[in-house]
Design a protein around this motif. Sequence first.
Motif, PDB file in Angstrom:
ATOM      1  N   ALA A   2       1.232  -1.257  -0.140  1.00 42.42           N
ATOM      2  CA  ALA A   2      -0.648  -0.264   0.442  1.00 42.42           C
ATOM      3  C   ALA A   2       0.909   1.715   0.124  1.00 42.42           C
ATOM      4  O   ALA A   2       1.786   1.568   0.627  1.00 42.42           O
ATOM      5  CB  ALA A   2      -1.107   0.191   1.295  1.00 42.42           C
ATOM      6  N   THR A   3       0.516   2.326  -0.863  1.00 46.64           N
ATOM      7  CA  THR A   3       1.024   3.985  -0.757  1.00 46.64           C
ATOM      8  C   THR A   3       0.496   4.180   0.919  1.00 46.64           C
ATOM      9  O   THR A   3      -0.493   4.888   1.022  1.00 46.64           O
ATOM     10  CB  THR A   3       1.101   3.755  -1.643  1.00 46.64           C
ATOM     11  OG1 THR A   3      -0.073   4.397  -2.005  1.00 46.64           O
ATOM     12  CG2 THR A   3       1.431   3.770  -2.992  1.00 46.64           C
ATOM     13  N   THR A   4       1.840   5.124   1.189  1.00 49.79           N
ATOM     14  CA  THR A   4       1.614   5.952   1.864  1.00 49.79           C
ATOM     15  C   THR A   4       1.482   7.088   1.715  1.00 49.79           C
ATOM     16  O   THR A   4       1.649   7.813   0.620  1.00 49.79           O
ATOM     17  CB  THR A   4       2.808   5.489   3.069  1.00 49.79           C
ATOM     18  OG1 THR A   4       3.638   6.083   2.880  1.00 49.79           O
ATOM     19  CG2 THR A   4       1.738   4.859   3.835  1.00 49.79           C
ATOM     20  N   THR A   5       0.129   8.653   2.015  1.00 53.45           N
ATOM     21  CA  THR A   5       0.428   9.534   1.665  1.00 53.45           C
ATOM     22  C   THR A   5       1.532  10.747   2.860  1.00 53.45           C
ATOM     23  O   THR A   5       1.660   9.948   3.471  1.00 53.45           O
ATOM     24  CB  THR A   5      -0.899  10.464   2.142  1.00 53.45           C
ATOM     25  OG1 THR A   5      -0.864  10.025   3.650  1.00 53.45           O
ATOM     26  CG2 THR A   5      -1.765   9.533   1.303  1.00 53.45           C
ATOM     27  N   ARG A   9       2.993   9.733   6.109  1.00 53.63           N
ATOM     28  CA  ARG A   9       4.497   9.117   7.207  1.00 53.63           C
ATOM     29  C   ARG A   9       4.650  10.963   7.704  1.00 53.63           C
ATOM     30  O   ARG A   9       5.379   9.434   8.734  1.00 53.63           O
ATOM     31  CB  ARG A   9       5.616   9.503   5.383  1.00 53.63           C
ATOM     32  CG  ARG A   9       5.181   8.223   4.637  1.00 53.63           C
ATOM     33  CD  ARG A   9       6.539   8.552   3.127  1.00 53.63           C
ATOM     34  NE  ARG A   9       5.901  10.105   2.714  1.00 53.63           N
ATOM     35  CZ  ARG A   9       5.404   9.948   1.561  1.00 53.63           C
ATOM     36  NH1 ARG A   9       4.234   9.269   1.026  1.00 53.63           N
ATOM     37  NH2 ARG A   9       4.955  11.056   0.999  1.00 53.63           N
TER      38      ARG A   9
END
Length: 147
Positions: A2-5, A9
């Motif tokens: 999953a990508t994080t904003t 972060r």
Amino acid sequence: MATTTAAQRRAQAKAEYDAFLAACPSHKLLDRLSDKWVTLILAALGSDSPHRPGAGCAGEPRSMRYSELLRLLAGVSQKMLTQTLRSLERDGLLTRTVTPTVPVTVTYELTGLGLSLHEMMRGLKAWAETHMDDVLAHRETYDARAT
């Protein structure tokens, strides 16, 4: 994966702050805040100094001119005061306002972030003044034992 904003972060980094670790940014901030000139400047920007003519009610923060701070902080050099004020401005603890008068007027005032630290610094200054006799007596006792 999953990508994080960026906000996620930052929140993750904030959750991991531990001032006991040398690499932690809060460790470096504590180092800066423990400087005597930082403590005295933050305390001075409130009205707790009996040496300031026209000071407002006790504990009421107000802006001060550079020359007022220089006179109030006995022993600080112009260079040290300038460097300390710049570092506090960089950290967002105070604002610097330049008014185009003759001569130019420069004032410093606590920001909301600085105000959140102001009471603690005033308390630290007051504690040192109140307990200085005790500390000196303990030092004398210790030094007498050590020789």
